[in-house]
Design a protein around this motif. Structure first.
Motif, short mmCIF file in Angstrom:
data_model
loop_
_atom_site.label_atom_id
_atom_site.label_comp_id
_atom_site.label_asym_id
_atom_site.label_seq_id
_atom_site.Cartn_x
_atom_site.Cartn_y
_atom_site.Cartn_z
N VAL A 167 0.84 -1.19 0.00
CA VAL A 167 0.00 0.00 0.00
C VAL A 167 0.88 1.25 0.00
O VAL A 167 1.76 1.40 0.86
CB VAL A 167 -0.92 0.02 1.24
N THR A 168 0.65 2.14 -0.96
CA THR A 168 1.45 3.34 -1.03
C THR A 168 0.57 4.53 -1.44
O THR A 168 -0.66 4.43 -1.44
CB THR A 168 2.64 3.17 -2.00
N SER A 169 1.21 5.65 -1.75
CA SER A 169 0.48 6.87 -2.11
C SER A 169 0.97 7.38 -3.46
O SER A 169 2.09 7.10 -3.88
CB SER A 169 0.72 7.96 -1.04
N HIS A 170 0.11 8.16 -4.12
CA HIS A 170 0.54 8.78 -5.38
C HIS A 170 1.75 9.69 -5.14
O HIS A 170 2.65 9.78 -5.97
CB HIS A 170 -0.59 9.62 -5.98
N GLN A 171 1.74 10.39 -4.01
CA GLN A 171 2.85 11.31 -3.70
C GLN A 171 4.18 10.56 -3.66
O GLN A 171 5.21 11.11 -4.04
CB GLN A 171 2.59 12.01 -2.37
N ALA A 172 4.16 9.31 -3.22
CA ALA A 172 5.36 8.49 -3.18
C ALA A 172 5.61 7.80 -4.53
O ALA A 172 6.73 7.80 -5.05
CB ALA A 172 5.25 7.44 -2.08
N HIS A 173 4.57 7.21 -5.08
CA HIS A 173 4.71 6.43 -6.32
C HIS A 173 5.27 7.28 -7.47
O HIS A 173 6.05 6.80 -8.28
CB HIS A 173 3.35 5.85 -6.71
N PHE A 174 4.86 8.56 -7.52
CA PHE A 174 5.26 9.44 -8.62
C PHE A 174 6.39 10.41 -8.24
O PHE A 174 6.71 11.31 -9.02
CB PHE A 174 4.06 10.25 -9.10
N ILE A 175 7.00 10.26 -7.07
CA ILE A 175 7.93 11.27 -6.56
C ILE A 175 9.14 11.49 -7.47
O ILE A 175 9.70 12.58 -7.52
CB ILE A 175 8.40 10.93 -5.12
N ASP A 176 9.54 10.47 -8.23
CA ASP A 176 10.70 10.64 -9.11
C ASP A 176 10.40 11.58 -10.28
O ASP A 176 11.33 12.12 -10.89
CB ASP A 176 11.15 9.28 -9.65
#
Length: 256
Positions: free
Chosen positions: A136-145
């Motif tokens: 389970v993760t967040s868009h803020q983390a998944h797309f941070i790159d």
């Protein structure tokens, strides 16, 4: 309990499940017949309340105190699944954090990357082919790159992304063992501790994401999306489920 008992005789660990999204997910999975290990780090009464609610609804659950960043904590969860429900079939990696100010500068990485990998690697040793891991993760983390996030959340976002990358690096091993792996990512979730903390630090945080996404999911709505992925063995190992607001992120990437 629901009429659909498709997870009957399944044993599931949900990390960080004494409150919020984890607790709601655990309750939904128990409602489908699974035996659930409710994991908490400090708040035993809160975890016991979740167990009581599950049991009163006719489900099966046990509460296990254990810090996912310690080998003892991880072992306690896995052993509880074995002792209480006969083994381990599904691991939901829900526990996360990193905004705590009293846990050390490296806590976000220790929790969101290192502990996630260690927990998965240790858990799959107790699983048979057909088992499943859900991260389970967040868009803020998944797309941070590719898409920056608010400065207050950046250390957490980067550590959770590092955790996702590290878990994905183990996909060949999971395939070899016949164990499924899916990632579920969502925008900010209304009513969570993280959202509350961010809104204190940045009063515009929630509203700005609501405007960009069009809608922010509630705890119960996100939990339903997570629970719906459990037991879906047709999904490709490494599949990603995007819950709400992802189009905004894809558009930002396309503009680059």
């Amino acid at each position: 309990m629901t009429q659909t008992q498709d997870l009957a005789d399944k044993s599931i660990i949900v990390t960080g499940s004494s409150r919020g999204v984890g607790a709601a997910t655990a309750q939904l999975l128990a409602d489908r017949g699974a035996g659930i290990v409710i994991n908490y780090r400090q708040k035993a009464p809160r975890a016991n309340k979740v167990v009581k609610q599950i049991q009163e609804a006719g489900g099966k659950a046990v509460a296990v105190g254990g810090d996912i960043t310690t080998s003892e904590g991880r072992a306690a969860m896995i052993q509880a699944a074995r002792d209480s429900f006969g083994g381990l079939d599904v691991l939901v990696l829900n526990a996360s954090g990193g905004m705590e100010s009293d846990m050390g500068e490296d806590y976000a990485m220790r929790l969101n990357r290192d502990a996630q990998v260690d927990m998965m690697e240790e858990a799959i040793e107790a699983m048979e082919a057909g088992g499943q891991v859900v991260y389970v993760t967040s868009h803020q983390a998944h797309f941070i790159d590719d898409v920056p996030t608010m400065p207050e959340y950046e250390p957490v976002a980067k550590s959770k992304r590092a955790g996702e990358v590290a878990l994905r690096e183990r996909i060949p091993m999971l395939k070899e063992k016949g164990i499924g792996f899916v990632v579920v990512t969502a925008d900010m979730i209304e009513g969570t501790i993280t959202a509350t903390l961010l809104n204190r630090l940045n009063p515009d945080a929630i509203e700005s994401r609501r405007q960009a996404a069009g809608k922010l999911y509630t705890v119960d709505e996100f939990a339903a999306e997570i629970a719906a992925l459990v037991g879906r063995d047709e999904l490709e190992v490494g599949y990603t489920e995007y819950v709400g607001g992802a189009q905004d992120y894809f558009e930002q990437i396309d503009k680059k």
